[in-house]
Design an enzyme around this catalytic site. Sequence first.
Site, mmCIF file in Angstrom:
data_model
loop_
_atom_site.group_PDB
_atom_site.id
_atom_site.type_symbol
_atom_site.label_atom_id
_atom_site.label_comp_id
_atom_site.label_asym_id
_atom_site.label_seq_id
_atom_site.Cartn_x
_atom_site.Cartn_y
_atom_site.Cartn_z
ATOM 1 N N HIS A 1 0.847 -1.196 0.000
ATOM 2 C CA HIS A 1 0.000 0.000 0.000
ATOM 3 C C HIS A 1 0.882 1.246 0.000
ATOM 4 C CE1 HIS A 1 -3.376 -2.607 1.239
ATOM 5 N NE2 HIS A 1 -2.475 -3.197 2.003
ATOM 6 N N ARG B 1 14.004 -6.627 2.213
ATOM 7 C CA ARG B 1 13.296 -5.603 1.456
ATOM 8 C C ARG B 1 14.041 -5.178 0.199
ATOM 9 N NH1 ARG B 1 14.728 -0.120 2.423
ATOM 10 N NH2 ARG B 1 16.450 0.132 3.896
ATOM 11 N N GLU B 2 15.275 -5.686 0.026
ATOM 12 C CA GLU B 2 16.060 -5.384 -1.161
ATOM 13 C C GLU B 2 16.564 -6.685 -1.772
ATOM 14 O OE1 GLU B 2 19.144 -2.690 -0.026
ATOM 15 O OE2 GLU B 2 17.784 -0.956 0.008
#
EC number: 2.3.1.-
Length: 259
Positions: A159, A209-210
């Site tokens: 989101h 997250r990477e």
Amino acid sequence: MVVNSSKDPQNKGMTPRKEIDQEMVSWAKKNLKNTPGNENYEKMVSGVPYNPYDPDLMFRALATSEKVREFNTIASESRTFESNHAAYIKKVEILKDTFGQTKDIVWLTAPFSVDFGFNISVGEHFYANFNVCFLDSAPIIFGDEVIVGPNTTFVTATHPISPEKRARRIVYALPIKVGNNVWIGANVTVLPGVTIGDGSTIAAGAVVREDVPPRTVVGGVPARILKHIPEEDPDEAEGEELEFLLPVEMNVNTANQKV
């Protein structure tokens, strides 16, 4: 296949696409079964904001939840190898019916949870331990020989960070790709748009997250590279290799021959 993660290089976050990702849509139609054939699905797998309350999507999610509930509750009728093996085979049939693409040997330890299932592709000898969660609004693609630890979550839906945009119910999804020979430890969270390279290890408790380069160990919150894994000469490998079969690979003849 190269997955476009749609990452924003300025803030290392995620941004939605504005146009359909034709490469991803083409891949999904070619490789995944039981996918919706509508425009909303094309948006969903492309990283474009989509309607998560689309009636067709909600119907398919309900149908998938019923299959997963059956998988999670199947029990052996008796404590015999034949009965146990029959339960294993039934579970694999459910997995192959639920996931969009599977190879011959795939195994999950119950329970597990999934949004849709049709956006999941798993390679040969895929294994996931207890309580793995797949939020597969966008494709989650696993290579061969992948091991997933318990309580691990793969999240493709996301989101906006803007509360005003969230109030407008904007949601989009970015694909996750896991290469070959990857070990993901317990309690790991893999976030939208991440690609995990071949031969890598994700330490327990990491939040990824990477992208993860091949042959690296990453860990921490957020995950960072802890070490690089050197290539090993098979002739110089120490220790005795233990050969074993997953439960679904075994039959009466092999049960007493393999550990």
